[in-house]
Design a protein around this motif. Sequence first.
Motif, PDB file in Angstrom:
ATOM      1  N   LYS A  98      86.490-107.508  33.681  1.00  0.00           N
ATOM      2  CA  LYS A  98      85.763-107.012  34.853  1.00  0.00           C
ATOM      3  C   LYS A  98      86.127-105.552  35.090  1.00  0.00           C
ATOM      4  O   LYS A  98      86.828-105.186  36.022  1.00  0.00           O
ATOM      5  CB  LYS A  98      86.102-107.869  36.074  1.00  0.00           C
ATOM      6  N   SER A  99      85.582-104.683  34.243  1.00  0.00           N
ATOM      7  CA  SER A  99      85.899-103.254  34.299  1.00  0.00           C
ATOM      8  C   SER A  99      84.885-102.462  35.104  1.00  0.00           C
ATOM      9  O   SER A  99      85.098-101.281  35.361  1.00  0.00           O
ATOM     10  CB  SER A  99      85.958-102.679  32.878  1.00  0.00           C
ATOM     11  N   ARG A 100      83.777-103.075  35.484  1.00  0.00           N
ATOM     12  CA  ARG A 100      82.653-102.431  36.169  1.00  0.00           C
ATOM     13  C   ARG A 100      81.858-101.516  35.247  1.00  0.00           C
ATOM     14  O   ARG A 100      80.871-100.909  35.660  1.00  0.00           O
ATOM     15  CB  ARG A 100      83.117-101.635  37.403  1.00  0.00           C
ATOM     16  N   HIS A 108      90.300-101.143  39.021  1.00  0.00           N
ATOM     17  CA  HIS A 108      89.867 -99.773  38.715  1.00  0.00           C
ATOM     18  C   HIS A 108      90.698 -99.216  37.563  1.00  0.00           C
ATOM     19  O   HIS A 108      91.780 -99.726  37.251  1.00  0.00           O
ATOM     20  CB  HIS A 108      89.937 -98.870  39.950  1.00  0.00           C
ATOM     21  N   THR A 109      90.170 -98.159  36.941  1.00  0.00           N
ATOM     22  CA  THR A 109      90.781 -97.594  35.735  1.00  0.00           C
ATOM     23  C   THR A 109      90.792 -96.076  35.829  1.00  0.00           C
ATOM     24  O   THR A 109      89.859 -95.470  36.372  1.00  0.00           O
ATOM     25  CB  THR A 109      90.005 -98.027  34.479  1.00  0.00           C
ATOM     26  N   VAL A 144      90.987 -85.726  34.818  1.00  0.00           N
ATOM     27  CA  VAL A 144      91.148 -87.129  35.192  1.00  0.00           C
ATOM     28  C   VAL A 144      89.775 -87.729  35.442  1.00  0.00           C
ATOM     29  O   VAL A 144      88.965 -87.167  36.192  1.00  0.00           O
ATOM     30  CB  VAL A 144      92.025 -87.281  36.447  1.00  0.00           C
ATOM     31  N   PHE A 145      89.508 -88.886  34.809  1.00  0.00           N
ATOM     32  CA  PHE A 145      88.243 -89.601  34.998  1.00  0.00           C
ATOM     33  C   PHE A 145      88.550 -90.993  35.547  1.00  0.00           C
ATOM     34  O   PHE A 145      89.492 -91.654  35.096  1.00  0.00           O
ATOM     35  CB  PHE A 145      87.477 -89.711  33.685  1.00  0.00           C
ATOM     36  N   TYR A 150      80.354 -96.878  38.110  1.00  0.00           N
ATOM     37  CA  TYR A 150      80.109 -97.670  36.904  1.00  0.00           C
ATOM     38  C   TYR A 150      80.201 -96.859  35.616  1.00  0.00           C
ATOM     39  O   TYR A 150      80.096 -97.416  34.525  1.00  0.00           O
ATOM     40  CB  TYR A 150      78.735 -98.336  37.000  1.00  0.00           C
ATOM     41  N   LYS A 151      80.369 -95.550  35.742  1.00  0.00           N
ATOM     42  CA  LYS A 151      80.587 -94.693  34.589  1.00  0.00           C
ATOM     43  C   LYS A 151      81.754 -93.760  34.895  1.00  0.00           C
ATOM     44  O   LYS A 151      81.939 -93.359  36.042  1.00  0.00           O
ATOM     45  CB  LYS A 151      79.332 -93.870  34.275  1.00  0.00           C
ATOM     46  N   PRO A 152      82.560 -93.414  33.884  1.00  0.00           N
ATOM     47  CA  PRO A 152      83.701 -92.523  34.144  1.00  0.00           C
ATOM     48  C   PRO A 152      83.264 -91.237  34.833  1.00  0.00           C
ATOM     49  O   PRO A 152      82.360 -90.538  34.363  1.00  0.00           O
ATOM     50  CB  PRO A 152      84.250 -92.256  32.740  1.00  0.00           C
ATOM     51  N   SER A 153      83.912 -90.949  35.964  1.00  0.00           N
ATOM     52  CA  SER A 153      83.578 -89.759  36.752  1.00  0.00           C
ATOM     53  C   SER A 153      84.813 -88.896  36.927  1.00  0.00           C
ATOM     54  O   SER A 153      85.907 -89.398  37.196  1.00  0.00           O
ATOM     55  CB  SER A 153      83.027 -90.162  38.121  1.00  0.00           C
ATOM     56  N   CYS A 154      84.636 -87.595  36.799  1.00  0.00           N
ATOM     57  CA  CYS A 154      85.753 -86.652  36.865  1.00  0.00           C
ATOM     58  C   CYS A 154      86.175 -86.425  38.319  1.00  0.00           C
ATOM     59  O   CYS A 154      85.340 -86.263  39.219  1.00  0.00           O
ATOM     60  CB  CYS A 154      85.339 -85.342  36.216  1.00  0.00           C
TER      61      CYS A 154
END
Length: 602
Positions: A20-22, A47-48, A57-58, A77-81
Amino acid sequence: MAVDDDYDIPDTGAVFTFGKSRFADNAPSKFWIKNDKIVELACGDEHTAVVTESGRVFMIGSNDMGQLGLGSTKPVYKPSCVKTLKPEKALHIACGRSHTIVSCASGAVYLWGHNGDGQLGTGNKEDHFFPVKVLKLDTPAKAVAAGSIHSLVLAEIGELYIWGSNSEGQLGLEVKEQLTPALLTLPQPVLSIACGYYHCVALTAFGRVYTWGESDHGKLGLPSSQLSSHHLPQVVPLPEKIIQVAAGSAHTLFLSEGGTVYSCGLGSNGELGQGEGELECFLPQQVIETNPSAIVIIAAGDNHSSAITEDGYLLTWGCGRHGKLCHGEENFSSQFLPLRVRRLRHIRVILVGCGGCHTMVLGYRRTEEVESTRDNSHLLHHSVNSLARARRRVADGILPPLKSVGLPPIKHSVLPTVPDIEDDEPASDQPQVDAEPVSIVGEVPEKAVEVEQNEATPEENGVLDVESEEEEEEQQQQQQEEEENTEDCKEQLPPSEKKGGRFARFFGNLGKKKSTSALRSHQVATEESGEGMKGTTASATKSKHPLEEDAHLESFGDPNTEESEGAVRQVMEAFTSSSVRATSSYSIGVPGHKQSKACTIL
């Protein structure tokens, strides 16, 4: 996500997501940062966080407490800086249950997210949706760690800074709570640290391990005589020198210098890796080894564990909910022993992070060939033992295909021996032949060999005989007529009871049947024309073989003509050459296979 989809992974590697990583609707997937290499990752409850080589950092995942540091509480839902950290170069990062901590090259330490127990170290209990600087060291911090409601920073010189709630003694201080960073002194300089939900683990430069905090289920690894002082750092008794530690919500892992993993604490979901019989362990015990390679990295999540071998393979064990053990979307069962992740067998894994509901893996595509299936002996208990065919192949090697014996196609052995004039004969006079002998010779040579070894009759092997009782009586009657006409014909005919295989008997009887049938029809024709037995006697005397006699009488007319004799020789040459080819081709078949009489028709 399949192995074939990984051809586009860049040289900088990729992060593989499980559970469950989103990300990608929680399905197993992967991502990478364009033109920037990922060098570190961490997982919280849901969260990751990842850190790139350039220091960015993302963040991705749940954000109900602002733990992503993006200024809101909306999930991502997508890596954000994290743009507010762009002036800094991030080095190390850690995720608590709902807050995040990062250390920078400048020596600054930033935190954000939930602060209900003072875990952000800001001096109050107010949540922060953007990074907040709470500590400034002279040199960059060596490591950071985060629990459920407390935080920990390891300075370069081996000092520990800790703050947050002390409800379970997880701060190691004689205080109820600590809202700003405080120094915790250990007898020896600290080399690395780890935080569980409510306990802490510290590894010193001499290989000793100290634990403190919540002591339920034996997660501290201390004997019962020391549990009363669980709120203070104490040495864990271990048989080897330890080089790395990891902590989950209720269990702890220790990695020795020799590559052995020890575990203690709660193991109801298999997170201890000691088998189904060990559901709780108060003193560290060795994790059952299922992989020949030594372990170099360990990680612990809420109720599951993982490890990386020296050759870059990933092992996981514990609770499989949400698919966080990386064994497939439909395999959510718990594993009580370490099991290699086959999905990543072509990936060289270098980092792994375990959260509450997911697992994140950083790796590169292997340059060498993918390992052979025979090298997965540790997986036999999981899948191979359930297949009888697979067990035979493991024991005896790969079996050759059934058609590899080298037998010629059946038409090369049959067509030269059955003249085209068969169609002119009445249907009632033709012997009925079962099609099974064709399949036995052409497709299942083992069965033909079995017939030879057992020396059984066709009836005993499930093959019907080619003659009926009525045909046998007719044969005997015609043989008596031939004996009266000539003794030569009787001597040249093959014995009817001789054993030579199913096809030898079939074609021998076919020749006799057709020759006697042809003789009878020729007698009737010559008696009506007034020639009597003269033509019959001449034909019987001329014949050298039942098939040759058949060819003379029915296909080539008068046997005394030179044209008929030439045609007979052509048929016999074709028959002889075909038989020789059949015998020679079978003799070069698979070694160890005994030549079957069923494939030799002469």
